[in-house]
Design a protein around this motif. Structure first.
Motif, PDB file in Angstrom:
ATOM      1  N   LEU A  47       0.843  -1.194   0.000  1.00  0.00           N
ATOM      2  CA  LEU A  47       0.000   0.000   0.000  1.00  0.00           C
ATOM      3  C   LEU A  47       0.879   1.244   0.000  1.00  0.00           C
ATOM      4  O   LEU A  47       0.627   2.202  -0.742  1.00  0.00           O
ATOM      5  N   GLY A  48       1.931   1.240   0.808  1.00  0.00           N
ATOM      6  CA  GLY A  48       2.848   2.388   0.849  1.00  0.00           C
ATOM      7  C   GLY A  48       3.569   2.586  -0.470  1.00  0.00           C
ATOM      8  O   GLY A  48       3.661   3.715  -0.980  1.00  0.00           O
ATOM      9  N   ILE A  49       4.079   1.510  -1.049  1.00  0.00           N
ATOM     10  CA  ILE A  49       4.771   1.603  -2.341  1.00  0.00           C
ATOM     11  C   ILE A  49       3.811   2.112  -3.414  1.00  0.00           C
ATOM     12  O   ILE A  49       4.161   2.992  -4.214  1.00  0.00           O
ATOM     13  N   ASP A  50       2.589   1.586  -3.438  1.00  0.00           N
ATOM     14  CA  ASP A  50       1.598   2.002  -4.434  1.00  0.00           C
ATOM     15  C   ASP A  50       1.234   3.470  -4.258  1.00  0.00           C
ATOM     16  O   ASP A  50       1.096   4.206  -5.250  1.00  0.00           O
ATOM     17  N   THR A  51       1.114   3.904  -3.024  1.00  0.00           N
ATOM     18  CA  THR A  51       0.804   5.316  -2.761  1.00  0.00           C
ATOM     19  C   THR A  51       1.938   6.218  -3.242  1.00  0.00           C
ATOM     20  O   THR A  51       1.690   7.263  -3.863  1.00  0.00           O
ATOM     21  N   GLY A  54       1.915   6.233  -7.017  1.00  0.00           N
ATOM     22  CA  GLY A  54       0.751   7.001  -7.484  1.00  0.00           C
ATOM     23  C   GLY A  54       0.977   8.496  -7.360  1.00  0.00           C
ATOM     24  O   GLY A  54       0.644   9.262  -8.273  1.00  0.00           O
ATOM     25  N   THR A  55       1.549   8.909  -6.241  1.00  0.00           N
ATOM     26  CA  THR A  55       1.848  10.326  -6.034  1.00  0.00           C
ATOM     27  C   THR A  55       2.889  10.816  -7.044  1.00  0.00           C
ATOM     28  O   THR A  55       2.748  11.908  -7.615  1.00  0.00           O
ATOM     29  N   PHE A  56       3.913   9.985  -7.274  1.00  0.00           N
ATOM     30  CA  PHE A  56       4.953  10.340  -8.235  1.00  0.00           C
ATOM     31  C   PHE A  56       4.382  10.472  -9.647  1.00  0.00           C
ATOM     32  O   PHE A  56       4.673  11.439 -10.361  1.00  0.00           O
ATOM     33  N   VAL A  57       3.549   9.536 -10.052  1.00  0.00           N
ATOM     34  CA  VAL A  57       2.942   9.591 -11.396  1.00  0.00           C
ATOM     35  C   VAL A  57       2.017  10.797 -11.507  1.00  0.00           C
ATOM     36  O   VAL A  57       2.006  11.496 -12.530  1.00  0.00           O
ATOM     37  N   ARG A  58       1.228  11.070 -10.456  1.00  0.00           N
ATOM     38  CA  ARG A  58       0.368  12.247 -10.481  1.00  0.00           C
ATOM     39  C   ARG A  58       1.182  13.518 -10.623  1.00  0.00           C
ATOM     40  O   ARG A  58       0.819  14.442 -11.353  1.00  0.00           O
ATOM     41  N   TRP A  59       2.339  13.580  -9.925  1.00  0.00           N
ATOM     42  CA  TRP A  59       3.200  14.739 -10.021  1.00  0.00           C
ATOM     43  C   TRP A  59       3.771  14.864 -11.439  1.00  0.00           C
ATOM     44  O   TRP A  59       3.816  15.967 -11.995  1.00  0.00           O
TER      45      TRP A  59
END
Length: 64
Positions: A47-51, A54-59
């Motif tokens: 969950l932490g890795i995915d978060t 996800g944050t990196f891709v959104r950025w």
């Protein structure tokens, strides 16, 4: 292929069945608890890795 009589087959099955190791109740409970804890640990880890990803891709997508 050699044919085996039903009596010989039953003898072989009993012989192989006697080789089975059945864990004790304590071993089963300990293993179950360990599996449960590892499942929770790995779920939180992924969950932490995915978060983070996800944050990196959104950025990265916000830069476009």
């Amino acid at each position: 292929m050699a044919k085996t009589s039903p009596n010989e087959f039953i003898r072989q099955v009993r012989s192989e069945a006697s080789k089975i190791y059945w864990p004790s109740r304590q071993e089963t409970v300990t293993t179950g608890i360990f599996v449960g804890l590892m499942t929770v640990f790995l779920a939180v880890f992924f969950l932490g890795i995915d978060t983070l990803f996800g944050t990196f891709v959104r950025w990265l997508l916000s830069l476009i």
